[in-house]
Design an enzyme around this catalytic site. Structure first.
Site, PDB file in Angstrom:
ATOM      1  N   GLY A   1       2.848  -0.833   4.177  1.00 51.59           N
ATOM      2  CA  GLY A   1       2.991   0.318   3.899  1.00 51.59           C
ATOM      3  C   GLY A   1       4.304   0.670   3.574  1.00 51.59           C
TER       4      GLY A   1
ATOM      5  N   HIS B   1      -9.382   1.337   5.270  1.00 54.58           N
ATOM      6  CA  HIS B   1      -8.141   1.498   5.885  1.00 54.58           C
ATOM      7  C   HIS B   1      -8.220   2.643   7.090  1.00 54.58           C
ATOM      8  CE1 HIS B   1      -3.885   2.759   6.736  1.00 54.58           C
ATOM      9  NE2 HIS B   1      -3.482   1.547   6.149  1.00 54.58           N
TER      10      HIS B   1
ATOM     11  N   ASN C   1       0.964  -0.942   0.004  1.00 55.99           N
ATOM     12  CA  ASN C   1       0.017   0.097   0.143  1.00 55.99           C
ATOM     13  C   ASN C   1       0.810   1.497   0.062  1.00 55.99           C
ATOM     14  OD1 ASN C   1      -1.767   1.914   0.800  1.00 55.99           O
ATOM     15  ND2 ASN C   1      -2.302   1.398   2.445  1.00 55.99           N
ATOM     16  N   TRP C   2       0.977   1.785  -1.247  1.00 57.16           N
ATOM     17  CA  TRP C   2       1.852   2.828  -1.182  1.00 57.16           C
ATOM     18  C   TRP C   2       1.399   4.318  -0.572  1.00 57.16           C
ATOM     19  CZ3 TRP C   2       4.575   3.432  -6.846  1.00 57.16           C
ATOM     20  CH2 TRP C   2       5.392   2.240  -6.957  1.00 57.16           C
ATOM     21  N   LYS C   3       0.134   4.222  -0.157  1.00 57.83           N
ATOM     22  CA  LYS C   3      -0.412   5.516   0.503  1.00 57.83           C
ATOM     23  C   LYS C   3      -0.355   6.539  -0.553  1.00 57.83           C
ATOM     24  CE  LYS C   3      -0.008   3.430   4.854  1.00 57.83           C
ATOM     25  NZ  LYS C   3      -0.044   3.555   6.253  1.00 57.83           N
TER      26      LYS C   3
ATOM     27  N   GLY D   1       3.464   2.391  10.611  1.00 54.93           N
ATOM     28  CA  GLY D   1       4.378   3.231  10.671  1.00 54.93           C
ATOM     29  C   GLY D   1       4.886   3.755  11.858  1.00 54.93           C
TER      30      GLY D   1
ATOM     31  N   GLU E   1      -4.957  -4.735  10.989  1.00 55.44           N
ATOM     32  CA  GLU E   1      -3.895  -3.361  10.999  1.00 55.44           C
ATOM     33  C   GLU E   1      -4.123  -2.997  12.293  1.00 55.44           C
ATOM     34  OE1 GLU E   1      -1.808  -2.744   7.013  1.00 55.44           O
ATOM     35  OE2 GLU E   1      -3.717  -1.101   7.429  1.00 55.44           O
TER      36      GLU E   1
ATOM     37  N   SER F   1       4.143  -2.064  10.340  1.00 51.16           N
ATOM     38  CA  SER F   1       5.681  -2.077  10.537  1.00 51.16           C
ATOM     39  C   SER F   1       6.055  -3.575  10.244  1.00 51.16           C
ATOM     40  CB  SER F   1       5.845  -1.862  11.912  1.00 51.16           C
ATOM     41  OG  SER F   1       5.361  -0.538  12.283  1.00 51.16           O
TER      42      SER F   1
ATOM     43  N   GLU G   1      -6.812   4.878   8.212  1.00 47.54           N
ATOM     44  CA  GLU G   1      -6.433   6.327   7.847  1.00 47.54           C
ATOM     45  C   GLU G   1      -7.694   6.856   7.200  1.00 47.54           C
ATOM     46  OE1 GLU G   1      -2.665   5.518   5.583  1.00 47.54           O
ATOM     47  OE2 GLU G   1      -1.851   4.936   7.444  1.00 47.54           O
TER      48      GLU G   1
END
Ligand code: 13P
Length: 256
Positions: free
Chosen positions: A236, A99, A12-14, A175, A169, A215, A101
């Protein structure tokens, strides 16, 4: 211990990546050799601006390209939004929905996430439905209760059980460099598999894969991917560099 299913490793490149970043996908494609293809499936989810180009570039490589979100409607007056049908038209095979976020910064509810998962299925995409607890949920011993509420609210039980992937997650692990213990990951994944069997009315392995995210790096991937009931990873930061992403994929156990 029952045999594990083939691992699914998803990047997932965000909100990262410009056109020159497509060279990373080319690099992953070169490294996705016969041995790796035998043990795992690879999907990369770049930002929406790169989905079409990435899908064209990945043609013939057997790497899937996915998106990070979709709207629940197929089309209409929703300025700025992108539908699952548009993503499928671009060559995407997959879309991440719910997600953390998006749930926290864009106030997406479990109901929104379920509608997006259904939209993905309508368009022929595989939804990866994300769930996970906050640190305060965890400290208060609410992890399993929160996960159950998210699963019941976000996973469309009317769908084909095998067409859906769930990603666990823990929000506090995203992160941060922190990860749950392997025993904690095993407990939550076992719980998710059991809840999915209830939601879909399936038995044992009748439903899709359950990924761990938060992570994951080349250095911890082998131990995490070996945990019972962990069917792959959603990555990520470490998915932005082809060598790190491949390093994680190479850590996936050989499967039957
Ligand atoms: P990190 O791998 O950077 O912790 O991110 C995990 C994630 O949110 C993937 O969707």
């Amino acid at each position: 211990m029952p045999a594990k299913s083939r691992s699914l490793i998803v990047g997932n490149w965000k909100m990262n990546g410009l056109r020159h970043s497509l060279t990373e996908i080319a690099h992953v494609a070169r490294g996705y050799d016969a041995k790796l293809r035998h043990s795992c499936d690879l999907i990369i989810c770049p930002p929406a601006t790169l989905v079409c180009l990435a899908a064209q570039q990945a043609l013939g490589s057997r790497i899937g390209i996915g998106a990070q979100d979709c709207h629940m409607e197929a089309n209409g007056a929703f300025t700025g939004e992108i539908s699952a049908e548009m993503l499928a038209d671009c060559g995407a095979t997959t879309v991440i929905v719910g997600h953390s976020e998006r749930r926290s910064y864009f106030a997406e509810t479990d109901g929104d996430v379920k509608s997006k998962a259904l939209a993905a299925l309508r368009a022929g995409l595989m939804p990866i439905i994300c769930v996970g607890e906050t640190n305060s949920d965890r400290e208060a011993g609410r992890t399993l209760g929160v996960i159950k509420r998210q699963l019941v609210g976000s996973v469309p039980g009317s769908a084909d059980a095998g067409a859906i992937v769930v990603a666990y997650e823990p929000i506090w692990a995203i992160g941060t460099g922190l990860t749950p213990t392997l025993a904690d990951i095993a407990e939550v994944h076992r719980f998710i598999h059991r809840e999915l069997a209830v939601i879909f009315g399936t038995h044992a392995a009748g439903h899709g894969r359950v990924l761990y995210g938060g992570s994951v790096k080349p250095s911890n991937a082998e131990s995490i991917l070996a945990v019972e009931h962990v069917d792959g990873a959603l990555i990520g930061g470490a998915s932005l560099k082809a060598e790190d992403f491949l390093g994680i994929a190479r850590a996936a156990p050989a499967r039957v």
